[in-house]
Design a protein around this motif. Sequence first.
Motif, PDB file in Angstrom:
ATOM      1  N   ARG A  17       8.794  -2.284  -5.725  1.00 33.94           N
ATOM      2  CA  ARG A  17       7.872  -2.001  -6.771  1.00 33.94           C
ATOM      3  C   ARG A  17       6.914  -3.199  -6.694  1.00 33.94           C
ATOM      4  N   LEU A  18       5.776  -3.028  -6.908  1.00 34.46           N
ATOM      5  CA  LEU A  18       4.656  -3.727  -6.699  1.00 34.46           C
ATOM      6  C   LEU A  18       4.322  -4.443  -8.005  1.00 34.46           C
ATOM      7  N   LEU A  19       4.249  -5.841  -7.972  1.00 35.14           N
ATOM      8  CA  LEU A  19       3.954  -6.405  -9.268  1.00 35.14           C
ATOM      9  C   LEU A  19       2.314  -6.203  -9.669  1.00 35.14           C
ATOM     10  N   GLN A  22      -0.651  -7.799  -7.971  1.00 39.23           N
ATOM     11  CA  GLN A  22      -0.071  -8.312  -6.499  1.00 39.23           C
ATOM     12  C   GLN A  22      -0.838  -7.404  -5.232  1.00 39.23           C
ATOM     13  N   ARG A  23      -0.972  -8.269  -4.453  1.00 41.50           N
ATOM     14  CA  ARG A  23      -1.704  -7.306  -3.073  1.00 41.50           C
ATOM     15  C   ARG A  23      -0.452  -6.949  -2.350  1.00 41.50           C
ATOM     16  N   PRO A  24      -0.247  -5.541  -1.940  1.00 42.25           N
ATOM     17  CA  PRO A  24       0.727  -5.205  -1.071  1.00 42.25           C
ATOM     18  C   PRO A  24       1.110  -5.817   0.204  1.00 42.25           C
ATOM     19  N   LEU A  41      -0.730   1.965  -6.063  1.00 42.61           N
ATOM     20  CA  LEU A  41      -2.083   1.583  -5.507  1.00 42.61           C
ATOM     21  C   LEU A  41      -3.287   2.403  -5.734  1.00 42.61           C
ATOM     22  N   HIS A  42      -3.179   2.990  -6.572  1.00 41.12           N
ATOM     23  CA  HIS A  42      -4.327   4.077  -6.921  1.00 41.12           C
ATOM     24  C   HIS A  42      -4.839   4.980  -5.709  1.00 41.12           C
ATOM     25  N   ALA A  90      -7.142  -0.025   4.277  1.00 46.22           N
ATOM     26  CA  ALA A  90      -7.894  -0.256   2.957  1.00 46.22           C
ATOM     27  C   ALA A  90      -7.795  -1.664   2.184  1.00 46.22           C
ATOM     28  N   TYR A  91      -6.453  -2.110   2.358  1.00 41.40           N
ATOM     29  CA  TYR A  91      -6.101  -3.391   1.799  1.00 41.40           C
ATOM     30  C   TYR A  91      -6.396  -4.598   2.999  1.00 41.40           C
TER      31      TYR A  91
END
Length: 115
Positions: A17-19, A22-24, A41-42, A90-91
């Motif tokens: 899970r991503l907080l 927070q960047r993945p 991450l939308h 994208a990130y």
Amino acid sequence: MGNTVPACVPPIQAALRLLPGQRPTLDYVFEAPLEALASELHVEVITSTITDADFFGCVVVRGARIVVMLSPNLGEYETDFFTRYLTAHAYKLEMEPLPTPFDVELNDMTHAVTA
């Protein structure tokens, strides 16, 4: 008597899970369940009408929203992989180049995207 673990006990795996905020990490992008990844991450995945054999997909980033557009010619594995790959792009996550024949060309398409 040695230290043994019964064979019937499965290893414990933490849920990925991503907080918030927070960047993945690259590991998160490639290991999280795709549905959870897209939600957190939308990321919206759509199918393109482009059927050119050289086109596998593209990604458009608008603020916190990411749209991944994929070729309709991709199988299930390719759809999963390229969704993750384009999300990582994208990130701006550090990645090694894809192996041949998956050459990737990056283009600024902001002029082609309507508001």
